[in-house]
Design an enzyme around this catalytic site. Structure first.
Site, PDB file in Angstrom:
ATOM      1  N   HIS A 135      36.794 -32.543-110.161  1.00  0.00           N
ATOM      2  CA  HIS A 135      36.484 -31.229-110.719  1.00  0.00           C
ATOM      3  C   HIS A 135      35.109 -31.195-111.360  1.00  0.00           C
ATOM      4  CE1 HIS A 135      41.001 -30.726-110.797  1.00  0.00           C
ATOM      5  NE2 HIS A 135      40.521 -29.865-109.924  1.00  0.00           N
ATOM      6  N   ARG A 242      34.411 -22.065 -97.023  1.00  0.00           N
ATOM      7  CA  ARG A 242      35.178 -23.284 -96.683  1.00  0.00           C
ATOM      8  C   ARG A 242      36.437 -23.327 -97.551  1.00  0.00           C
ATOM      9  NH1 ARG A 242      29.589 -25.831 -96.305  1.00  0.00           N
ATOM     10  NH2 ARG A 242      29.518 -26.850 -94.269  1.00  0.00           N
ATOM     11  N   ARG A 278      36.989 -18.981 -93.285  1.00  0.00           N
ATOM     12  CA  ARG A 278      37.417 -19.989 -92.315  1.00  0.00           C
ATOM     13  C   ARG A 278      38.765 -20.553 -92.766  1.00  0.00           C
ATOM     14  NH1 ARG A 278      33.937 -25.399 -91.423  1.00  0.00           N
ATOM     15  NH2 ARG A 278      34.855 -26.032 -93.404  1.00  0.00           N
ATOM     16  N   GLU A 374      32.092 -26.303 -82.423  1.00  0.00           N
ATOM     17  CA  GLU A 374      31.579 -27.526 -83.055  1.00  0.00           C
ATOM     18  C   GLU A 374      32.064 -28.799 -82.374  1.00  0.00           C
ATOM     19  OE1 GLU A 374      32.742 -27.581 -87.179  1.00  0.00           O
ATOM     20  OE2 GLU A 374      34.753 -26.881 -86.751  1.00  0.00           O
ATOM     21  N   ASN A 397      26.849 -29.363 -87.685  1.00  0.00           N
ATOM     22  CA  ASN A 397      27.121 -30.683 -88.287  1.00  0.00           C
ATOM     23  C   ASN A 397      28.108 -31.455 -87.423  1.00  0.00           C
ATOM     24  OD1 ASN A 397      25.684 -29.540 -90.388  1.00  0.00           O
ATOM     25  ND2 ASN A 397      27.483 -29.077 -91.613  1.00  0.00           N
ATOM     26  N   ASP A 398      29.220 -30.800 -87.116  1.00  0.00           N
ATOM     27  CA  ASP A 398      30.216 -31.485 -86.296  1.00  0.00           C
ATOM     28  C   ASP A 398      29.776 -31.581 -84.851  1.00  0.00           C
ATOM     29  OD1 ASP A 398      32.377 -32.425 -87.896  1.00  0.00           O
ATOM     30  OD2 ASP A 398      32.779 -30.339 -88.398  1.00  0.00           O
ATOM     31  N   ARG A 408      29.541 -38.528 -89.245  1.00  0.00           N
ATOM     32  CA  ARG A 408      28.566 -37.878 -90.132  1.00  0.00           C
ATOM     33  C   ARG A 408      28.568 -38.427 -91.554  1.00  0.00           C
ATOM     34  NH1 ARG A 408      31.156 -31.760 -90.427  1.00  0.00           N
ATOM     35  NH2 ARG A 408      30.232 -31.533 -92.490  1.00  0.00           N
ATOM     36  N   CYS A 445      26.233 -22.095 -88.581  1.00  0.00           N
ATOM     37  CA  CYS A 445      26.457 -22.304 -90.019  1.00  0.00           C
ATOM     38  C   CYS A 445      26.393 -23.769 -90.437  1.00  0.00           C
ATOM     39  CB  CYS A 445      27.768 -21.671 -90.464  1.00  0.00           C
ATOM     40  SG  CYS A 445      29.217 -22.338 -89.629  1.00  0.00           S
TER      41      CYS A 445
HETATM   42  C1  PEP Z   1      29.696 -27.728 -89.292  1.00  0.00           C
HETATM   43  O1  PEP Z   1      30.440 -28.584 -88.814  1.00  0.00           O
HETATM   44  O2  PEP Z   1      28.523 -27.555 -88.920  1.00  0.00           O
HETATM   45  C2  PEP Z   1      30.179 -26.823 -90.364  1.00  0.00           C
HETATM   46  C3  PEP Z   1      29.447 -25.829 -90.807  1.00  0.00           C
HETATM   47  O3  PEP Z   1      31.392 -27.078 -90.900  1.00  0.00           O
HETATM   48  P1  PEP Z   1      31.685 -28.268 -91.932  1.00  0.00           P
HETATM   49  O4  PEP Z   1      30.363 -28.805 -92.402  1.00  0.00           O
HETATM   50  O5  PEP Z   1      32.499 -27.661 -93.021  1.00  0.00           O
HETATM   51  O6  PEP Z   1      32.451 -29.234 -91.086  1.00  0.00           O
HETATM   52 MG    MG Z   2      32.567 -28.476 -89.100  1.00  0.00          MG
END
Ligand code: PEP
Ligand code: MG
Length: 524
Positions: A135, A242, A278, A374, A397-398, A408, A445
């Site tokens: 937290h 998220r 999401r 993703e 990212n994914d 990652r 995103c």
């Molecule tokens: C991503 O995977 O790019 C994404 C925005 O989702 P997260 O980073 O929450 O996996």
């Molecule tokens: Mg993701």
């Protein structure tokens, strides 16, 4: 005013929730019974026994392999210390009263104290305890205070009054820095301030290119309270909420009512701008139970968890749908990798809608449904997936992690993680083209959206929306407002001719400096 009321007012409902969890601990019947029994049996005073019992609880939790549970030790001690202080009739100094310019170094900062921190007085925080989901981490992030948590042996290494540097970006604490280091950070801080000053007018400016193409620049948030940052930095909506953090920051899963309250408040605060909610992306590195897997990112994560626990999914869908009565809510599913998954989840969504209709519960009949693209599989299948959705949001990212087969979160292979890798770029272009061919909009995103080097390229590919952490928005607008679409299209064409990420980046840097003088100060 009680601590909870104050947190509710200043920071927001979801932070105040953890105090509910603490209050539950306070009135925990088993705990009280154990204390009473031991006082009678051992004939020792209440303070001593209470301390012993709390210590036992904390030890058991601390030994748990479950990260979430082990991080709750701070909550136990927070409650326990308050009770002990009251039993002993002691007053105490708190973080609320520290003088301006203080850096706090502590074993751990109890969550109820962390939430009361005045960001104007505190320059930084370092703690021995606490991890990503603690937290304290949550609170410091929302308050924009540089923090380094989980520093091993911190309290043995540091003395009161010592000079330290907290570099929250790199996650490092520097003790007794040399003059050279201090100078380096002073210069860096000065540059950052100057840049902030240059960028601050962009918060208010519309996200348009020089030749008037409007691009939605929206914000990624993890907690309700961050809507304030999204607004402050000039986001035109929430591109990614998220929601898994609602599950990670409390004991047990949030009820429909709790979720509805958060989604509804967010939709109202962001009006008339859209809010993309999401569904929970649990699993991977975001684990709630003591369920462990050998390859969590390839395992039971996101939509896979949803489809195995339909009740949990339906609770969330109902909460999102009810909030959609505000008419600015969209829903998005994470980690789709097969056509069947989106088909199945859409059927469930229809059933939930039908039930709400029959119970005369209001929701937006035209709510847009989208998926995160993703996984390489979803990217390659994107032209087929379009008939199931209203939009795509690329999770770079994914997408990078799965395309390059690079975890990652693994430091060892982090140099291999590069979202400018040509293979990732091919897939991004493919997804955008597939979306546009089917007349649906496509956003992005992941972290790539906020990278000034990537923005001209993504615009050249035809991206419609970029969603990023709120603080990056002014910089993205500065870049955007210096570009023209034909120039970006030219750059995008050239960028796909390379074999390595390094070559792509070198090409982009050169092209940006040549075409868009003025933005080189934000392109690294
Ligand atoms: C991503 O995977 O790019 C994404 C925005 O989702 P997260 O980073 O929450 O996996
Ligand atoms: Mg993701």
């Amino acid at each position: 005013m009680s601590i909870k009321e104050r947190i509710n007012l200043e920071i927001g409902g979801d932070f105040a929730q953890f105090l509910d969890a603490q209050m539950l601990m306070l009135s925990d019947r088993t705990l009280i019974k154990t204390v009473k029994k031991r006082i009678m049996e051992e004939k020792k005073n209440a303070e001593y026994i209470y301390h012993q019992v709390i210590n036992d609880y904390a030890k058991k939790l601390g030994a748990s392999k479950d990260q979430y549970l082990s991080e709750r030790v701070a909550d136990i001690w927070d409650v326990g210390t308050r009770v002990l202080r009251n039993l002993l009739g002691l007053t105490h100094s708190s973080v609320v009263e520290v003088p301006q310019g203080t850096i706090i170094a502590a074993h751990d900062i109890p969550p109820s104290e962390a939430a009361l921190i005045n960001p104007n007085n505190i320059l930084g925080i370092a703690t021995e305890g606490g991890g990503r989901t603690s937290h304290t981490a949550i609170t410091t992030r929302a308050l924009e205070i540089p923090a380094v948590l989980g520093v091993e042996g911190l309290m043995n290494k540091i003395e009161n009054g010592e000079t330290v540097i907290i570099d929250g970006d790199r996650g490092i604490l520097i003790k007794n820095p040399s003059r050279g280091r201090v100078h380096f950070y002073e210069v860096a801080k000065k540059k950052e301030r100057e840049l902030e000053k240059t960028l601050s007018p962009y918060c208010e400016l519309p996200p348009k290119t020089k030749d008037d193409r409007y691009i939605d620049i929206s914000a990624n948030i993890e907690f309700f309270a961050e809507f304030a940052h999204a607004k402050k930095y000039g986001a035109v909506g929430i591109g990614l909420f998220r929601t898994e953090f609602l599950y990670l920051t409390r004991r047990g899963n949030p009820s429909e009512e709790e979720q509805f309250r958060v989604y509804n408040a967010l939709a109202k605060r962001m009006k008339p701008h859209p809010v993309i909610i999401r569904t929970f992306d649990l699993g991977g590195d975001k684990i709630v139970s003591d369920y462990h897997e050998a390859n969590p990112f390839l395992g039971w994560r996101a939509i896979r968890v949803c489809l195995d626990d339909l009740e949990l999914l339906k609770v969330q869908l109902r909460a999102i749908l009810r909030a959609s009565a505000n008419k600015n809510v969209k829903i998005m599913y994470p980690m789709i990798s097969t056509y069947e998954e989106i088909k199945r989840v859409n059927l469930i969504f229809d059933k939930v809608k039908k039930k709400l209709r029959s119970r005369k519960i209001e929701f937006d009949e035209d709510i847009q449904v989208g998926i995160m693209v993703e996984t390489p599989s979803a990217a390659l299948l994107s032209s087929h997936l379009t008939n199931q959705v209203d939009f795509f949001s690329i999770g770079s990212n994914d997408l990078t992690q799965y395309t390059l087969a690079v975890d990652r979160g693994n430091e060892r292979v982090s140099t291999l993680f590069d979202h400018f890798h040509p293979s990732v770029l091919y897939l991004i272009k493919k997804i955008i083209d597939a979306g546009h061919q089917a007349h649906i909009w496509v956003g992005l995103c992941g972290e790539l959206a906020a990278d000034p080097l990537a923005i001209p390229l993504l615009l050249g590919f035809g991206i419609d929306e970029l969603s990023m952490n709120p603080a990056s928005i002014p910089r993205a607008k500065l870049v955007l407002r210096s570009l023209t679409i034909p120039q970006c299209e030219q750059i995008a064409k050239g960028a796909l001719d390379f074999r390595t990420a390094l070559e792509v980046k070198r090409f982009l840097r050169r092209a940006i400096h040549k075409n868009f003088p003025g933005i080189e100060k934000v392109v690294k």
